[in-house]
Design an enzyme around this catalytic site. Structure first.
Site, PDB file in Angstrom:
ATOM      1  N   THR A 171      -6.382  -0.666   3.532  1.00 32.33           N
ATOM      2  CA  THR A 171      -6.129  -1.821   4.191  1.00 32.33           C
ATOM      3  C   THR A 171      -7.103  -1.849   5.580  1.00 32.33           C
ATOM      4  O   THR A 171      -6.973  -0.867   6.346  1.00 32.33           O
ATOM      5  CB  THR A 171      -5.178  -2.381   4.546  1.00 32.33           C
ATOM      6  N   PHE A 173      -7.831  -3.238   9.262  1.00 32.53           N
ATOM      7  CA  PHE A 173      -6.858  -3.920  10.348  1.00 32.53           C
ATOM      8  C   PHE A 173      -7.987  -4.220  11.618  1.00 32.53           C
ATOM      9  O   PHE A 173      -9.163  -3.419  11.535  1.00 32.53           O
ATOM     10  CB  PHE A 173      -6.012  -3.205  11.000  1.00 32.53           C
TER      11      PHE A 173
END
Length: 281
Positions: A171, A173
């Site tokens: 992921t 960020f």
């Protein structure tokens, strides 16, 4: 001390990133992305850590909707390898499980283990929150898909570890701040995020983006969206590899501005090392 806002609970992936980037900082968790951003806008937090893309599930937060109107700027990015453990209370076992809780994206990233177990699922607001709910419930028929740190925090037993479908699950960020703190032009890999609205003329987008192609500037993301229910020209959120002070990027941005009614740079920040690793691999 830096106060870091994020969506989720302690032991969530967002919390992990906050602690990694600001080990001496103070965490300020919220139930929604909008609340985390508002905390920075209103001065209750110094920065917000927001997940924007997942390699398996795609877009996480609608940053193209949230960021342009927030008045905030991207000052950093971070790629986190995502790991999920299947955890439950002491005394639980796989053959007794009936229900698994987690965030909707986590459930989507662990389909294989869920299919194998045949368990029903419940959507929680957050992965770490799902672990807390299971601990509070105290029912051995319920389990959570959550980051490994959640098991220790809530006193849960790990029934199966690393159950994510994709071992390369990652992921991305971004860190958002009230102040625009552009990275200096040092020649190091840099990302630039920007917002623009093209003129309402034929082929406007094609012409606006032509400068990136002719200047060999890599456009890594572009997302379009409408504001309101009218027929106004689309707005776009884009990310490019390069610094605005590089001649080739400067030329591309000049052409973009010529065919746009508005262009706003939303962040100039160092490219995370994951990008170089991914490219070399």
């Amino acid at each position: 001390m830096t106060t870091v806002a994020y969506q989720g609970e302690p032991a969530s992936n967002s919390s992990t990133v906050a602690r990694t980037l600001y080990p001496a900082g103070s965490e300020l968790p919220f139930t929604s992305f909008e609340q985390a951003l508002d905390a920075v806008t209103l001065g209750a937090a110094d920065v917000a850590v927001i997940p924007v893309d997942n390699s398996a599930a795609g877009r996480v937060a609608d940053v193209h909707h949230l960021l342009p109107e927030s008045g905030l700027f991207i000052v950093a990015e971070y790629f986190l390898p995502i790991r999920f453990d299947l955890m439950a209370v002491s005394g639980a076992s796989l053959d007794r499980l009936e229900c698994v809780r987690s965030h909707v994206h986590a459930l989507g990233q662990c389909r294989k283990v869920l299919r194998e177990g045949g368990w029903r699922t419940l959507v929680s607001d957050d992965t770490a929150g799902a672990a807390r709910e299971v601990a509070e419930l105290g029912d051995p028929r319920h389990a959570a898909l959550a980051p490994p740190a959640a098991a220790e925090l809530f006193g849960l037993r790990v029934l199966r570890s690393a159950v994510e479908d994709d071992p390369d699950n990652t992921t991305r960020f971004v860190v958002l701040s009230r102040a625009a703190v552009p990275a200096p032009h040092t020649g190091e890999p840099t990302m630039t995020s920007l917002f623009f609205c093209v003129r309402n003329i034929p082929s406007a987008l094609y012409k606006a983006l032509g400068g990136f192609a002719s200047s060999a500037v890599n456009l890594t993301k572009i997302e379009s969206y409408q504001v309101g229910a009218g027929l106004n020209a689309s707005r776009f959120y884009a990310e490019i590899e390069g610094h605005p002070e590089e001649p080739r990027v400067e030329l591309a941005l000049q052409e973009l501005r010529f065919f746009s009614t508005e262009v706003r740079v939303l962040g100039v920040y160092p490219a995370h090392g994951h990008r170089r690793t991914e490219r070399s691999g």
